[in-house]
Design a protein around this motif. Structure first.
Motif, PDB file in Angstrom:
ATOM      1  N   VAL A  86       0.862  -1.185   0.000  1.00 55.69           N
ATOM      2  CA  VAL A  86       0.000   0.000   0.000  1.00 55.69           C
ATOM      3  C   VAL A  86       0.901   1.238   0.000  1.00 55.69           C
ATOM      4  N   MET A  87       0.616   2.156  -0.919  1.00 53.84           N
ATOM      5  CA  MET A  87       1.284   3.454  -0.930  1.00 53.84           C
ATOM      6  C   MET A  87       0.248   4.515  -0.557  1.00 53.84           C
ATOM      7  N   ILE A  88       0.569   5.301   0.447  1.00 55.16           N
ATOM      8  CA  ILE A  88      -0.386   6.295   0.941  1.00 55.16           C
ATOM      9  C   ILE A  88       0.166   7.700   0.691  1.00 55.16           C
ATOM     10  N   PRO A  89      -0.490   8.478  -0.177  1.00 50.86           N
ATOM     11  CA  PRO A  89      -0.124   9.891  -0.297  1.00 50.86           C
ATOM     12  C   PRO A  89      -0.785  10.674   0.831  1.00 50.86           C
ATOM     13  N   ILE A  90      -0.018  11.525   1.490  1.00 58.23           N
ATOM     14  CA  ILE A  90      -0.543  12.343   2.581  1.00 58.23           C
ATOM     15  C   ILE A  90      -0.270  13.803   2.272  1.00 58.23           C
ATOM     16  N   GLN A  91      -1.327  14.588   2.259  1.00 58.35           N
ATOM     17  CA  GLN A  91      -1.227  16.011   1.968  1.00 58.35           C
ATOM     18  C   GLN A  91      -0.653  16.742   3.171  1.00 58.35           C
ATOM     19  N   CYS A  92       0.292  17.629   2.924  1.00 55.12           N
ATOM     20  CA  CYS A  92       0.946  18.352   4.019  1.00 55.12           C
ATOM     21  C   CYS A  92       0.124  19.564   4.440  1.00 55.12           C
ATOM     22  N   GLU A  93      -1.079  19.293   4.906  1.00 57.16           N
ATOM     23  CA  GLU A  93      -1.966  20.346   5.366  1.00 57.16           C
ATOM     24  C   GLU A  93      -2.723  19.879   6.604  1.00 57.16           C
ATOM     25  N   TYR A  94      -3.474  20.782   7.178  1.00 53.45           N
ATOM     26  CA  TYR A  94      -4.264  20.484   8.376  1.00 53.45           C
ATOM     27  C   TYR A  94      -5.197  19.305   8.093  1.00 53.45           C
ATOM     28  N   TYR A  95      -5.401  18.466   9.081  1.00 54.00           N
ATOM     29  CA  TYR A  95      -6.208  17.243   8.970  1.00 54.00           C
ATOM     30  C   TYR A  95      -5.529  16.166   8.127  1.00 54.00           C
ATOM     31  N   ALA A  96      -4.212  16.289   7.912  1.00 57.60           N
ATOM     32  CA  ALA A  96      -3.516  15.328   7.065  1.00 57.60           C
ATOM     33  C   ALA A  96      -3.664  13.905   7.584  1.00 57.60           C
ATOM     34  N   LEU A  97      -3.642  13.750   8.896  1.00 55.16           N
ATOM     35  CA  LEU A  97      -3.710  12.413   9.485  1.00 55.16           C
ATOM     36  C   LEU A  97      -5.138  11.971   9.764  1.00 55.16           C
ATOM     37  N   GLU A  98      -6.087  12.844   9.423  1.00 56.16           N
ATOM     38  CA  GLU A  98      -7.486  12.493   9.652  1.00 56.16           C
ATOM     39  C   GLU A  98      -7.877  11.277   8.800  1.00 56.16           C
ATOM     40  N   GLY A  99      -8.417  10.293   9.427  1.00 49.38           N
ATOM     41  CA  GLY A  99      -8.849   9.105   8.703  1.00 49.38           C
ATOM     42  C   GLY A  99      -7.752   8.084   8.487  1.00 49.38           C
ATOM     43  N   LEU A 100      -6.488   8.474   8.794  1.00 49.43           N
ATOM     44  CA  LEU A 100      -5.401   7.530   8.557  1.00 49.43           C
ATOM     45  C   LEU A 100      -5.481   6.331   9.491  1.00 49.43           C
ATOM     46  N   SER A 101      -5.883   6.573  10.740  1.00 49.37           N
ATOM     47  CA  SER A 101      -6.011   5.450  11.675  1.00 49.37           C
ATOM     48  C   SER A 101      -7.078   4.469  11.204  1.00 49.37           C
ATOM     49  N   ARG A 124       4.989  27.033   8.001  1.00 50.42           N
ATOM     50  CA  ARG A 124       5.336  26.290   9.215  1.00 50.42           C
ATOM     51  C   ARG A 124       4.467  25.032   9.338  1.00 50.42           C
ATOM     52  N   LEU A 125       3.213  25.138   8.903  1.00 52.47           N
ATOM     53  CA  LEU A 125       2.286  24.012   9.007  1.00 52.47           C
ATOM     54  C   LEU A 125       2.780  22.798   8.226  1.00 52.47           C
ATOM     55  N   ALA A 126       3.242  23.042   6.985  1.00 56.75           N
ATOM     56  CA  ALA A 126       3.727  21.927   6.169  1.00 56.75           C
ATOM     57  C   ALA A 126       4.906  21.232   6.843  1.00 56.75           C
ATOM     58  N   GLN A 127       5.804  22.013   7.411  1.00 63.01           N
ATOM     59  CA  GLN A 127       6.956  21.434   8.105  1.00 63.01           C
ATOM     60  C   GLN A 127       6.501  20.609   9.306  1.00 63.01           C
ATOM     61  N   GLN A 128       5.519  21.127  10.052  1.00 62.20           N
ATOM     62  CA  GLN A 128       5.028  20.419  11.232  1.00 62.20           C
ATOM     63  C   GLN A 128       4.343  19.110  10.851  1.00 62.20           C
ATOM     64  N   VAL A 129       3.530  19.148   9.779  1.00 58.58           N
ATOM     65  CA  VAL A 129       2.848  17.934   9.329  1.00 58.58           C
ATOM     66  C   VAL A 129       3.876  16.889   8.910  1.00 58.58           C
ATOM     67  N   ALA A 130       4.891  17.321   8.156  1.00 58.18           N
ATOM     68  CA  ALA A 130       5.928  16.390   7.710  1.00 58.18           C
ATOM     69  C   ALA A 130       6.635  15.753   8.902  1.00 58.18           C
ATOM     70  N   GLU A 131       6.960  16.564   9.902  1.00 56.75           N
ATOM     71  CA  GLU A 131       7.638  16.038  11.090  1.00 56.75           C
ATOM     72  C   GLU A 131       6.751  15.051  11.844  1.00 56.75           C
ATOM     73  N   GLU A 132       5.465  15.383  11.937  1.00 54.50           N
ATOM     74  CA  GLU A 132       4.538  14.506  12.661  1.00 54.50           C
ATOM     75  C   GLU A 132       4.387  13.159  11.959  1.00 54.50           C
ATOM     76  N   VAL A 133       4.233  13.198  10.645  1.00 54.85           N
ATOM     77  CA  VAL A 133       4.076  11.949   9.900  1.00 54.85           C
ATOM     78  C   VAL A 133       5.353  11.114   9.989  1.00 54.85           C
ATOM     79  N   ARG A 134       6.507  11.755   9.843  1.00 54.41           N
ATOM     80  CA  ARG A 134       7.775  11.023   9.946  1.00 54.41           C
ATOM     81  C   ARG A 134       7.960  10.441  11.352  1.00 54.41           C
TER      82      ARG A 134
END
Length: 308
Positions: free
Chosen positions: A191-206, A238-248
């Motif tokens: 499975v390859m998951i594209p994740i948008q680097c914006e608010y709610y990026a992790l929404e629904g991922l769980s 700053r948001l994009a950087q934070q989302v990237a850090e959170e996902v990583r």
């Protein structure tokens, strides 16, 4: 490892002034040059990806077609299966998908061999597509009464691969978890998951991860979540950087080093029936997708070497 940022030997003085724009141009030039000398191997078993994210608008189809085109450019034999009734992947690959043509719908519902619906994309002889048509919109209901309804794509794909050697299969599926998506998960190995680097990026991922575990338990124990690709990245925020850090932080091994930036060229390409790889192969979006394809291939090579 192939990173999104390459160390640049190109002096920003060549652009007349040391500014952020000049540094970006120098960096992009260095990355283009690095890609010119890249070689990767596709000598392992067929890799079958399903591109999935239950959140809409994250770049699933864009990622599917551009990674596929970039891998074909690298020499891989690639098959894209358009399992989304909207048919956007078929459009982007320049493949006809009018209602009167046979499509993946006929494969799923009428047992038409996959080889009979596969078309060659004008982009490359290495790039093939099993198109979607509007008929696929009714497939969710029609599949309910079919024998082995969750395995129909897997059976058709296995028959195809036994006679048509293919390095990579990429399945573009709809955002909802219906029988089409379940067929994609059951047929895939990764499975390859594209994740948008914006608010709610992790929404629904769980929820998506829960669905993957359910498929692993009941239908496809070989399925793995191997790849996460950060898309629509804007390094100025700053948001994009934070989302990237959170996902990583949550998925340190699955997230690619490469990130896909916001790009006008990437958005424009489908309207011309092309991927960004052929529409504007020197643009920042095309370079990023080519880097992502290289990184995906090299990770597989590294894993194969470790096993042996």
């Amino acid at each position: 490892m192939f990173h999104v940022k390459q160390s640049s030997n190109t002096s920003t003085a060549e652009y007349g002034v040391d500014t952020p724009l000049a540094r970006e141009l120098a960096d992009l030039t260095a990355r283009r040059k690095a890609l010119e000398s890249v070689t990767v191997r596709f000598d392992g078993p067929t890799r079958i990806f399903t591109i999935s994210n239950q959140k809409g608008g994250v770049g699933k189809t864009t990622t599917a077609v551009n990674v596929a085109s970039a891998m074909a450019e690298l020499g891989a034999k690639v098959l894209v299966i358009d399992l989304d009734p909207q048919g956007n992947a078929s459009t982007a690959l320049g493949v006809p998908h009018t209602a009167d043509l046979q499509s993946i719908y006929d494969v799923l519902i009428s047992d038409v061999p996959l080889a009979e619906v596969v078309q060659v994309s004008p982009e490359s002889p290495n790039l093939l597509c099993a198109p979607s048509t509007i008929h696929l919109a009714g497939a969710e209901i029609e599949l309910v009464s079919q024998v082995a309804r969750e395995h129909r794509l897997r059976t058709a794909l296995n028959d195809y691969l036994s006679a048509h050697p293919t390095d990579v299969v990429i399945i573009d599926c709809p955002p909802s978890l219906g029988l089409l998506t379940i067929n994609a998960f059951t047929a895939a190995t990764e499975v390859m998951i594209p994740i948008q680097c914006e608010y709610y990026a992790l929404e629904g991922l769980s929820q998506l991860l829960g669905n993957i575990r359910m498929i692993q338990k009941h239908l496809n124990p070989d399925l793995t979540m191997s790849t996460i690709l950060l898309t629509m990245f804007d390094g100025r925020t700053r948001l994009a950087q934070q989302v990237a850090e959170e996902v990583r932080g949550h998925f340190p091994h699955e997230v690619l080093d490469t990130v896909i930036p916001r790009s006008v060229r990437v958005s424009e390409a489908p309207s011309f029936g092309q991927t960004v790889i052929t529409y504007d192969g020197q643009s920042v979006g095309a370079v990023a997708y080519r880097e992502a394809a290289v990184e995906i291939a090299r990770r597989a090579n590294d894993d194969n070497e470790k096993r042996h």
